[in-house]
Motif scaffolding. Structure first.
Motif, PDB file in Angstrom:
ATOM      1  N   VAL A  40       0.815  -1.218   0.000  1.00  0.00           N
ATOM      2  CA  VAL A  40       0.000   0.000   0.000  1.00  0.00           C
ATOM      3  C   VAL A  40       0.850   1.271   0.000  1.00  0.00           C
ATOM      4  O   VAL A  40       0.312   2.375   0.056  1.00  0.00           O
ATOM      5  CB  VAL A  40      -0.990   0.030   1.190  1.00  0.00           C
ATOM      6  N   ARG A  41       2.157   1.111  -0.089  1.00  0.00           N
ATOM      7  CA  ARG A  41       3.056   2.267  -0.088  1.00  0.00           C
ATOM      8  C   ARG A  41       2.858   3.093  -1.344  1.00  0.00           C
ATOM      9  O   ARG A  41       2.625   2.555  -2.432  1.00  0.00           O
ATOM     10  CB  ARG A  41       4.501   1.793   0.020  1.00  0.00           C
ATOM     11  N   ASP A  42       3.002   4.377  -1.194  1.00  0.00           N
ATOM     12  CA  ASP A  42       2.840   5.313  -2.304  1.00  0.00           C
ATOM     13  C   ASP A  42       3.932   5.057  -3.337  1.00  0.00           C
ATOM     14  O   ASP A  42       5.120   5.174  -3.023  1.00  0.00           O
ATOM     15  CB  ASP A  42       2.928   6.738  -1.773  1.00  0.00           C
ATOM     16  N   PRO A  43       3.578   4.716  -4.576  1.00  0.00           N
ATOM     17  CA  PRO A  43       4.596   4.415  -5.593  1.00  0.00           C
ATOM     18  C   PRO A  43       5.477   5.612  -5.917  1.00  0.00           C
ATOM     19  O   PRO A  43       6.564   5.448  -6.451  1.00  0.00           O
ATOM     20  CB  PRO A  43       3.783   3.969  -6.806  1.00  0.00           C
ATOM     21  N   ARG A  44       5.026   6.820  -5.576  1.00  0.00           N
ATOM     22  CA  ARG A  44       5.860   8.000  -5.822  1.00  0.00           C
ATOM     23  C   ARG A  44       7.142   7.942  -5.004  1.00  0.00           C
ATOM     24  O   ARG A  44       8.164   8.481  -5.407  1.00  0.00           O
ATOM     25  CB  ARG A  44       5.084   9.273  -5.512  1.00  0.00           C
ATOM     26  N   LEU A  45       7.105   7.262  -3.852  1.00  0.00           N
ATOM     27  CA  LEU A  45       8.306   7.134  -3.032  1.00  0.00           C
ATOM     28  C   LEU A  45       9.375   6.335  -3.766  1.00  0.00           C
ATOM     29  O   LEU A  45      10.554   6.679  -3.720  1.00  0.00           O
ATOM     30  CB  LEU A  45       7.979   6.472  -1.693  1.00  0.00           C
ATOM     31  N   ASP A  46       8.968   5.268  -4.446  1.00  0.00           N
ATOM     32  CA  ASP A  46       9.920   4.458  -5.200  1.00  0.00           C
ATOM     33  C   ASP A  46      10.524   5.267  -6.342  1.00  0.00           C
ATOM     34  O   ASP A  46      11.716   5.200  -6.606  1.00  0.00           O
ATOM     35  CB  ASP A  46       9.254   3.197  -5.746  1.00  0.00           C
ATOM     36  N   ARG A  47       9.677   6.038  -7.036  1.00  0.00           N
ATOM     37  CA  ARG A  47      10.180   6.869  -8.139  1.00  0.00           C
ATOM     38  C   ARG A  47      11.129   7.938  -7.611  1.00  0.00           C
ATOM     39  O   ARG A  47      12.176   8.194  -8.204  1.00  0.00           O
ATOM     40  CB  ARG A  47       9.021   7.494  -8.906  1.00  0.00           C
ATOM     41  N   ALA A  48      10.775   8.554  -6.486  1.00  0.00           N
ATOM     42  CA  ALA A  48      11.635   9.583  -5.912  1.00  0.00           C
ATOM     43  C   ALA A  48      12.976   8.985  -5.487  1.00  0.00           C
ATOM     44  O   ALA A  48      14.029   9.587  -5.699  1.00  0.00           O
ATOM     45  CB  ALA A  48      10.948  10.256  -4.719  1.00  0.00           C
ATOM     46  N   ALA A  49      12.949   7.807  -4.905  1.00  0.00           N
ATOM     47  CA  ALA A  49      14.192   7.144  -4.496  1.00  0.00           C
ATOM     48  C   ALA A  49      15.047   6.826  -5.718  1.00  0.00           C
ATOM     49  O   ALA A  49      16.275   6.983  -5.674  1.00  0.00           O
ATOM     50  CB  ALA A  49      13.882   5.873  -3.709  1.00  0.00           C
ATOM     51  N   ALA A  50      14.426   6.414  -6.805  1.00  0.00           N
ATOM     52  CA  ALA A  50      15.169   6.107  -8.027  1.00  0.00           C
ATOM     53  C   ALA A  50      15.816   7.370  -8.592  1.00  0.00           C
ATOM     54  O   ALA A  50      16.976   7.346  -9.021  1.00  0.00           O
ATOM     55  CB  ALA A  50      14.257   5.462  -9.065  1.00  0.00           C
ATOM     56  N   VAL A  51      15.085   8.478  -8.570  1.00  0.00           N
ATOM     57  CA  VAL A  51      15.638   9.754  -9.042  1.00  0.00           C
ATOM     58  C   VAL A  51      16.824  10.156  -8.171  1.00  0.00           C
ATOM     59  O   VAL A  51      17.874  10.574  -8.669  1.00  0.00           O
ATOM     60  CB  VAL A  51      14.554  10.860  -9.048  1.00  0.00           C
TER      61      VAL A  51
END
Length: 85
Positions: A40-51
């Motif tokens: 249920v984690r916000d997928p934006r966190l994964d994208r931000a971490a990748a950036v």
């Protein structure tokens, strides 16, 4: 406060969860709780971490040159720590 939830999993999966929990020094409940949080984690966190990781990788040499006393150890291709230059 936590809420109790009952789930049914195949015996083989339960055995794998128990093995994983033992290897990590945790519990099956903790593993399942972590998996539920990740689901249920916000997928934006994964994208931000990748950036962020991309930025750090692209600029690591510049940071190391600007702050040579703070240069962290690096891992080589086999995952072993290299000495800072």
């Amino acid at each position: 406060m936590s809420k109790s939830v009952t789930i049914r999993v195949p015996e083989e999966l339960h055995a794998q969860l128990q093995e994983q929990a033992e290897a990590e020094g945790t519990t099956v409940t903790a593993l399942i709780t972590e998996a539920a949080r990740n689901a249920v984690r916000d997928p934006r966190l994964d994208r931000a971490a990748a950036v962020f990781r991309t930025f750090v990788a692209a600029n690591a040499d510049a940071f190391d040159a600007a702050f040579p006393d703070d240069t962290p150890a690096r891992l080589d291709a086999s995952g072993h720590q290299e000495r800072a230059a």
